[in-house]
Structures are given as C-alpha cells and as structure tokens.
Design an enzyme around this catalytic site. Structure first.
Site, PDB file in Angstrom:
ATOM      1  N   HIS A 167      46.480  15.634  40.420  1.00  0.00           N
ATOM      2  CA  HIS A 167      46.189  14.931  41.671  1.00  0.00           C
ATOM      3  C   HIS A 167      47.345  15.059  42.663  1.00  0.00           C
ATOM      4  O   HIS A 167      47.139  15.212  43.864  1.00  0.00           O
ATOM      5  CB  HIS A 167      45.932  13.447  41.357  1.00  0.00           C
ATOM      6  CG  HIS A 167      45.170  12.749  42.419  1.00  0.00           C
ATOM      7  ND1 HIS A 167      44.032  13.244  43.000  1.00  0.00           N
ATOM      8  CD2 HIS A 167      45.414  11.565  43.040  1.00  0.00           C
ATOM      9  CE1 HIS A 167      43.593  12.405  43.916  1.00  0.00           C
ATOM     10  NE2 HIS A 167      44.412  11.372  43.969  1.00  0.00           N
TER      11      HIS A 167
ATOM     12  N   SER B 239      42.213  12.503  48.445  1.00  0.00           N
ATOM     13  CA  SER B 239      41.837  11.378  47.579  1.00  0.00           C
ATOM     14  C   SER B 239      41.123  10.284  48.376  1.00  0.00           C
ATOM     15  O   SER B 239      40.026  10.528  48.853  1.00  0.00           O
ATOM     16  CB  SER B 239      43.081  10.869  46.842  1.00  0.00           C
ATOM     17  OG  SER B 239      42.698  10.181  45.686  1.00  0.00           O
TER      18      SER B 239
ATOM     19  N   ASP C  27      40.656  16.761  46.505  1.00  0.00           N
ATOM     20  CA  ASP C  27      40.652  15.898  45.317  1.00  0.00           C
ATOM     21  C   ASP C  27      40.135  14.503  45.671  1.00  0.00           C
ATOM     22  O   ASP C  27      40.794  13.497  45.451  1.00  0.00           O
ATOM     23  CB  ASP C  27      42.056  15.798  44.718  1.00  0.00           C
ATOM     24  CG  ASP C  27      41.997  16.010  43.202  1.00  0.00           C
ATOM     25  OD1 ASP C  27      42.994  15.731  42.529  1.00  0.00           O
ATOM     26  OD2 ASP C  27      40.930  16.440  42.695  1.00  0.00           O
TER      27      ASP C  27
HETATM   28  C1  71H Z   1      50.085   2.367  39.003  1.00  0.00           C
HETATM   29  C2  71H Z   1      49.582   2.449  40.402  1.00  0.00           C
HETATM   30  N1  71H Z   1      48.128   2.733  40.497  1.00  0.00           N
HETATM   31  C3  71H Z   1      47.782   2.247  41.851  1.00  0.00           C
HETATM   32  C4  71H Z   1      46.305   2.005  41.978  1.00  0.00           C
HETATM   33  C5  71H Z   1      47.794   4.193  40.359  1.00  0.00           C
HETATM   34  C6  71H Z   1      48.790   5.077  41.190  1.00  0.00           C
HETATM   35  N2  71H Z   1      48.247   6.443  41.394  1.00  0.00           N
HETATM   36  C7  71H Z   1      48.812   7.517  40.589  1.00  0.00           C
HETATM   37  C8  71H Z   1      50.149   7.902  41.182  1.00  0.00           C
HETATM   38  C9  71H Z   1      50.576   8.029  42.637  1.00  0.00           C
HETATM   39  C10 71H Z   1      51.713   8.425  41.772  1.00  0.00           C
HETATM   40  C11 71H Z   1      53.117   8.855  42.101  1.00  0.00           C
HETATM   41  C12 71H Z   1      53.487   9.048  43.418  1.00  0.00           C
HETATM   42  C13 71H Z   1      54.801   9.379  43.690  1.00  0.00           C
HETATM   43  C14 71H Z   1      55.708   9.513  42.650  1.00  0.00           C
HETATM   44  C15 71H Z   1      57.129   9.858  42.962  1.00  0.00           C
HETATM   45  F1  71H Z   1      57.930   9.524  41.953  1.00  0.00           F
HETATM   46  F2  71H Z   1      57.227  11.148  43.194  1.00  0.00           F
HETATM   47  F3  71H Z   1      57.512   9.173  44.055  1.00  0.00           F
HETATM   48  C16 71H Z   1      55.342   9.327  41.321  1.00  0.00           C
HETATM   49  C17 71H Z   1      54.010   8.995  41.007  1.00  0.00           C
HETATM   50  C18 71H Z   1      51.417   7.167  40.981  1.00  0.00           C
HETATM   51  C19 71H Z   1      50.826   9.220  40.882  1.00  0.00           C
HETATM   52  C20 71H Z   1      47.263   6.672  42.305  1.00  0.00           C
HETATM   53  O1  71H Z   1      46.910   5.787  43.047  1.00  0.00           O
HETATM   54  C21 71H Z   1      46.603   8.069  42.423  1.00  0.00           C
HETATM   55  N3  71H Z   1      45.836   8.043  43.684  1.00  0.00           N
HETATM   56  C22 71H Z   1      46.396   8.436  44.860  1.00  0.00           C
HETATM   57  S1  71H Z   1      48.023   8.964  44.878  1.00  0.00           S
HETATM   58  C23 71H Z   1      48.370   9.278  46.606  1.00  0.00           C
HETATM   59  C24 71H Z   1      49.824   9.242  46.800  1.00  0.00           C
HETATM   60  C25 71H Z   1      50.506   8.026  46.697  1.00  0.00           C
HETATM   61  C26 71H Z   1      51.888   7.992  46.815  1.00  0.00           C
HETATM   62  C27 71H Z   1      52.560   9.184  47.037  1.00  0.00           C
HETATM   63  F4  71H Z   1      53.881   9.133  47.180  1.00  0.00           F
HETATM   64  C28 71H Z   1      51.893  10.385  47.171  1.00  0.00           C
HETATM   65  C29 71H Z   1      50.530  10.416  47.034  1.00  0.00           C
HETATM   66  N4  71H Z   1      45.734   8.418  46.015  1.00  0.00           N
HETATM   67  C30 71H Z   1      44.445   7.964  46.068  1.00  0.00           C
HETATM   68  O2  71H Z   1      43.844   7.938  47.149  1.00  0.00           O
HETATM   69  C31 71H Z   1      43.855   7.512  44.860  1.00  0.00           C
HETATM   70  C32 71H Z   1      44.553   7.549  43.688  1.00  0.00           C
HETATM   71  C33 71H Z   1      43.797   7.038  42.627  1.00  0.00           C
HETATM   72  C34 71H Z   1      42.558   6.683  43.132  1.00  0.00           C
HETATM   73  C35 71H Z   1      42.509   6.958  44.594  1.00  0.00           C
END
Ligand code: 71H
Length: 402
Positions: A324, A246, A269
């Site tokens: 993702h 990402s 991704d």
């Molecule tokens: C509302 C917050 N809002 C922030 C801008 C969007 C938050 N979001 C979607 C999420 C991360 C999610 C997640 C994690 C972990 C649990 C758990 F419960 F398992 F811990 C649940 C739910 C919440 C799915 C993303 O950011 C997606 N994303 C990611 S996720 C990378 C990641 C982060 C934390 C982790 F533990 C594992 C992986 N990396 C990127 O580089 C980019 C994006 C979007 C664009 C660029």
C-alpha cells in the site's frame, strides 16, 4: 538529498521535459477554505530552493498520533529519518507559460497530507501537467492547519513554520489532527461523510484553478511569493483528471460522480469502503484502478468490479511486489530492510514500481483527455502487459460471491 545519514535515499525527480516548480495556496483562511500544493512546469533557475518534504513539525506529531506511536520518540525518529528530506521541485519558481496545460487534482490517503505524494505529482508536472494536491480538512489527514481571526491583539503566537506564515497579522494558525474512530463507533457514516467532504474540496480546488485561469485576482492567505497571475489562460480546462491514493481513490469515484468537469479518474490502491454503492451508476467517466499486490482483498475488489461497465472504459492493473505504501513518497525514503519491515516497500524496487504506475497513468490520461503527446507508447501498460504487472487483479474472487 534526504536525511544526512543515508544520502542515497531521496524522492526521484521528474523524467519529463519540464522543470518543476511548487508552491502552496490557501484561499479562504478558515477550515472551509481551499488548501493545496501546486506543482507546475517552471522556468529553469540556477540555484533552485527545494522545499522541505514535511513543512512543519506538527505534521510529524500528527503522523505519530495517527500511527499510535509515542510522540516524543517518533518525532525524534521522523526528524532524524526525514527531517532534511527535500522535494525535487523549485519552491516558488517562475511559472513557464507554454500553451494550455492539462490539469490533475490529487487527493491524499487516510492519515496523509498534501506533500506526501510528490514523486507522482512532480513526475506529472514534468510531463506538462498542472497538479493541485489538495489537503483535506475532513479530519482524515494526520494534520492540517487553517487560521482564525485572533481578537485579543498581542496574544499572537509566532507561526510554527515559515510556510504557515499568514499574510495578515490578525490571523492565528489552528491545527486540526486526525480523528480516530471512537470505540464502538460505526465506521461507515464517518467515512461516507468524509468522502463527500473530500469530493467537495476537490471540486472547490478545481473552481479555484478556473478562477486563476480566468485571471481573477485570488488572495493567497499564505505568504508565498508566487505570482498567480502568471498562470492566467494557461490551463486546458477541457482536460481535467482526478487522481488519488486509497481514501483518495474513493474520493476520485465520489468526485467523478459529482462533477463532470473531471473527464477521467486514476484511483491508486483504492479503499472502496467509504463509498455508497448507489452512486456507482452515476459515474460515467473512464476510471483506471492501479492496485498494489498486498493491500487488496476480496470485498474491496468486488466493489471495484461493481463499477465495471460495457459502455464506460474501466481498467485495472496490479503491480507485482508492491504494498500500500508503494505509492506515497515514504517508499523512497528508507533503506530496504527497514522499509520492508515497516511495509513501506514491497519486493519490487520502488523506482520501477512507481515508474510503471506513472507511465500507465500518463497513457490513460492521454487516451481519455485525448491529448496529442507520445504517452500512447505506454498503452500496453494499461492492459497490464509488462513482467511486473498483472492485468486486472491478483485477488481470486470465489464464484459464489459474484
Ligand atoms: C495503526 C493505524 N491505522 C489507522 C487506521 C492503520 C494505518 N495504516 C497503515 C499505515 C500508514 C502507515 C505508515 C505510514 C508512514 C510510516 C512512516 F514511518 F514512514 F512514517 C510508517 C507506516 C501506517 C502504513 C493505514 O491507514 C493504511 N491506509 C492509508 S495509509 C496513507 C498514508 C498515511 C500516512 C503516510 F505518511 C503516508 C500514507 N491510507 C488510506 O487511505 C487507508 C489506509 C487503510 C485504509 C484506508
């Protein structure tokens, strides 16, 4: 295994011929230093000590803030769900010298940190790579720590966890958390500044591996009893790749442009938004885009296609039924229904999805690091030839926009 209540959920061990060891390395105690988790082929040991998947509770706190969840509630949930989850790698196990290993630098996503992609890093190390998963200090990680010299002796607070124990006792740990966008703030300047810092941190991590390989004495700020000198002359520094998920995928593109020592890139991704398209002509190395089916969108795919080239190998595949979060470790750590509810799992079995991603990655690395292993058996996956793969993308690009 992972948390007590569901014993079947844990991060899969590597499938390759090598046992995998793991250690943490911080060189330079400030936020400008290098902080990475090293995965490497190791000697077999009777009762290996498996490290905790999330080393300090501050990481859970940071994750809760990143996900805008209530801290106390989510800290309890995370501790219950993931508190006892272990990484399938032997902590500080003795390095196994065996010729020169190729090297992969791994860059985490927004809101993640260095330990959350261990299924990918352990698999690569088990196949004979040295993998350095960097922890970025650009305020894109949920949490990270570094140290400051504490001048008032006696005011020292004890380290938050055994991993954060510094070698000298005049160092005090400082935590840096995810910096959310301010209301009305223009996102691109922040993300572009961060992706440039992330690339610099990957390049500095590579420079550190060069120092270790040359036998230069390197001082680990953290108390890790791992003898780095055993890795002298063990890295094939002509066979270096960069990989990321990402925001880490954007870091792959930025790093390839900045440093030709990275011979190729695998972008998982990828989030293309942080990149300035002016750098695209400057990227001359092979790139492999491995996408999930649900995360991508037209604008993001159009930017990836701007990197298409008749001269430089550019490949793209999409794994059917993935989301993702199919790439970070979370995808293995919850049951199906909660995993699907929280978009941590897609329809496809996470083991099958990540196995395809890892095998396609190994085939691509063999081809573009010209290794002489048997990873070419998975060449068809690079062209999306599998029931669970789509060559290129599932996203339909309207003719008008090309
Ligand atoms: C509302 C917050 N809002 C922030 C801008 C969007 C938050 N979001 C979607 C999420 C991360 C999610 C997640 C994690 C972990 C649990 C758990 F419960 F398992 F811990 C649940 C739910 C919440 C799915 C993303 O950011 C997606 N994303 C990611 S996720 C990378 C990641 C982060 C934390 C982790 F533990 C594992 C992986 N990396 C990127 O580089 C980019 C994006 C979007 C664009 C660029």
């Amino acid at each position: 295994n992972s948390s007590g209540h569901n014993n079947t959920l844990s991060i899969p061990p590597g499938k390759g011929p090598h046992k995998v060891g793991c250690t943490d390395l911080m060189v330079g105690h400030t936020a400008q230093g290098t902080f990475l988790r090293l995965y490497y082929p190791c000697q077999a040991s009777e009762n290996p000590h498996l490290p905790d998947w999330v080393p300090c509770r501050e990481y859970f706190n940071g994750l809760a803030d990143f996900m805008k969840m209530n801290r106390t509630l989510s800290e309890r949930i995370f501790n219950y769900l993931f508190g006892s989850c272990k990484i399938p790698a032997a902590w500080n196990a003795s390095f196994k010298p065996d010729g020169k290993y190729p090297v992969v630098i791994f860059s985490h996503g927004l809101g993640a940190f260095r330990t959350l992609y261990s299924a990918i890093c352990v698999e690569l190390a088990s196949q004979g790579f040295i993998v350095a998963a960097v922890e970025h200090r650009d305020e894109s990680a949920s949490a990270t720590f570094y140290f400051k010299e504490n001048t008032e002796p006696g005011t020292k607070k004890h380290p938050s966890c055994d991993i954060a124990k510094p070698v000298s006792d005049n160092l005090e740990e400082v935590w840096m958390y995810y910096r959310p966008l301010k209301p009305g703030e223009n996102e691109f300047p922040l993300r572009n500044k961060q992706v440039k810092q992330r690339a610099d941190e990957c390049i500095r991590a590579l420079d550190l591996l060069f120092d270790i390989n040359s036998g230069k004495s390197v001082e680990n700020v953290l108390q890790c009893d791992f003898d780095l000198s055993t890795m002298e002359n063990s890295m094939d520094l002509c066979r270096i790749a960069i990989m990321g998920h990402s925001f880490g995928g954007a870091t792959v593109i930025e790093s390839l442009c900045k440093d030709v020592k990275f011979k190729c890139g695998v972008a998982l991704d990828t989030w293309m938004f942080p990149l300035d398209e002016e750098i695209f002509p400057g990227v001359k190395q092979p790139i492999f885009f491995i996408n999930s089916e649900k995360f991508q969108w037209i604008g993001n795919i159009i930017r990836m296609k701007k990197l298409d080239s008749a001269i430089f190998p550019r490949k793209m595949i999409t794994i059917k039924g993935t989301v993702h979060q199919s790439f970070p470790d979370f995808t293995f750590l919850t049951g199906n229904w909660i995993g699907r509810l929280m978009k941590l799992k897609g329809e496809i079995d996470p083991h099958i999805a990540l196995d395809l991603s890892n095998k396609a990655t190994l085939a691509f690395l063999q081809r573009h690091l010209n290794m002489d292993r048997d990873f070419n058996q998975w060449d068809p996956l690079i062209d999306g030839k599998d029931d669970n793969l789509i060559p290129g993308t599932n996203i339909v690009i309207p003719q008008s926009s090309i």
